[in-house]
Design an enzyme around this catalytic site. Sequence first.
Site, PDB file in Angstrom:
ATOM      1  N   HIS A  61       0.860  -1.178   0.000  1.00 28.98           N
ATOM      2  CA  HIS A  61       0.000   0.000   0.000  1.00 28.98           C
ATOM      3  C   HIS A  61       0.901   1.234   0.000  1.00 28.98           C
ATOM      4  O   HIS A  61       2.126   1.102  -0.056  1.00 28.98           O
ATOM      5  CB  HIS A  61      -0.954  -0.019   1.201  1.00 28.98           C
ATOM      6  CG  HIS A  61      -0.287   0.030   2.542  1.00 28.98           C
ATOM      7  ND1 HIS A  61       0.578  -0.955   2.987  1.00 28.98           N
ATOM      8  CD2 HIS A  61      -0.348   0.956   3.550  1.00 28.98           C
ATOM      9  CE1 HIS A  61       1.003  -0.645   4.203  1.00 28.98           C
ATOM     10  NE2 HIS A  61       0.460   0.502   4.562  1.00 28.98           N
ATOM     11  N   ASP A  65       5.779   4.635   5.278  1.00 32.81           N
ATOM     12  CA  ASP A  65       6.780   3.690   5.773  1.00 32.81           C
ATOM     13  C   ASP A  65       6.955   2.478   4.861  1.00 32.81           C
ATOM     14  O   ASP A  65       7.807   1.628   5.113  1.00 32.81           O
ATOM     15  CB  ASP A  65       6.450   3.233   7.205  1.00 32.81           C
ATOM     16  CG  ASP A  65       5.056   2.647   7.359  1.00 32.81           C
ATOM     17  OD1 ASP A  65       4.194   2.932   6.517  1.00 32.81           O
ATOM     18  OD2 ASP A  65       4.828   1.898   8.327  1.00 32.81           O
ATOM     19  N   ASP A 206       0.309  -4.793   7.687  1.00 33.45           N
ATOM     20  CA  ASP A 206      -0.698  -3.734   7.792  1.00 33.45           C
ATOM     21  C   ASP A 206      -2.097  -4.261   7.490  1.00 33.45           C
ATOM     22  O   ASP A 206      -2.727  -3.906   6.492  1.00 33.45           O
ATOM     23  CB  ASP A 206      -0.356  -2.574   6.855  1.00 33.45           C
ATOM     24  CG  ASP A 206       0.846  -1.780   7.335  1.00 33.45           C
ATOM     25  OD1 ASP A 206       0.692  -0.594   7.654  1.00 33.45           O
ATOM     26  OD2 ASP A 206       1.941  -2.369   7.407  1.00 33.45           O
TER      27      ASP A 206
END
Length: 303
Positions: A61, A65, A206
Amino acid sequence: MLDVCLLGCGGMMPLPRRWLTALMCRYNGSSFLIDCGEGTQIAIKEKGWSFKPIDVICFTHYHGDHISGLPGLLLTMGNAERQEPLTLIGPKGLERVVNALRVIAPELPFELVFREIQGAEETFTVSGCRIRAFRVNHNVLCYGYTIEIDRAGRFDVEKAKAAEIPLKCWNPLQKGQTVEADGKRYTPDMVLGPPRKGIKVAYCTDTRPVKSIAENAAGADLFICEGMYGEPDKAAKAVENKHMTFVEAASLAREAQVKEMWLTHYSPSLVRPEEYMDQVRVIFPNAWPGKDGKSAELAFEEE
């Protein structure tokens, strides 16, 4: 053989001894990168691997980071006189996001090939590997990935002899190629047995635990999974921020029946992930805390 290196295992911000998220794999002269957080270039240098053979960069995504290291890496690859096209794979918006980042890396001597993932799952074939993207559940559009290397069946010498296949054709047939010789056409199924077990790596970060992770990671030789929080009292925070705890990752590894799991993408507040591994190994014994530079060489099973 597939070489795997967890270049960075940090989430949110880089720390003095923990780079941000990136995974690099090498196979048959090509390299694949999943995510490119800040510090990825340094992590590659520390590992002693090269930027030049990177053929594909996949993005889970577009949070900083996971992609903030890309402009610098592209510049370095350009300065190394790379000319071969570079394939980028990622969620919808890939070209827009990358071109925005390229404001600080406007001139490159190689082409960027954009492959936006369509739908909930999509498979890409690159350099003899199958890269499969599958949607997970974060607060933005996010995907996990598997990398698979197939292994053809064993070459049957007796079949080849019985079919009077010329010796010069054996090698390409063993590699899965169709061959024409002396006016005849020979196909791999004429001499190869059933497919043998290949190599599979699964990677997700994530996300909350979702069914698609266990389904796509099923039977993986190595499962690299987010463990944002190890502390039991952070379970509610994991739900709120759509991340995972160590225990949730272990449950996915058990459900998927993987061989080995590495945890990654730690919260900056998680200083010593090894302190929480006992509770993880109650659920899934072959689990390890990831760390920068942690590597494995995955080979085909001996027969």
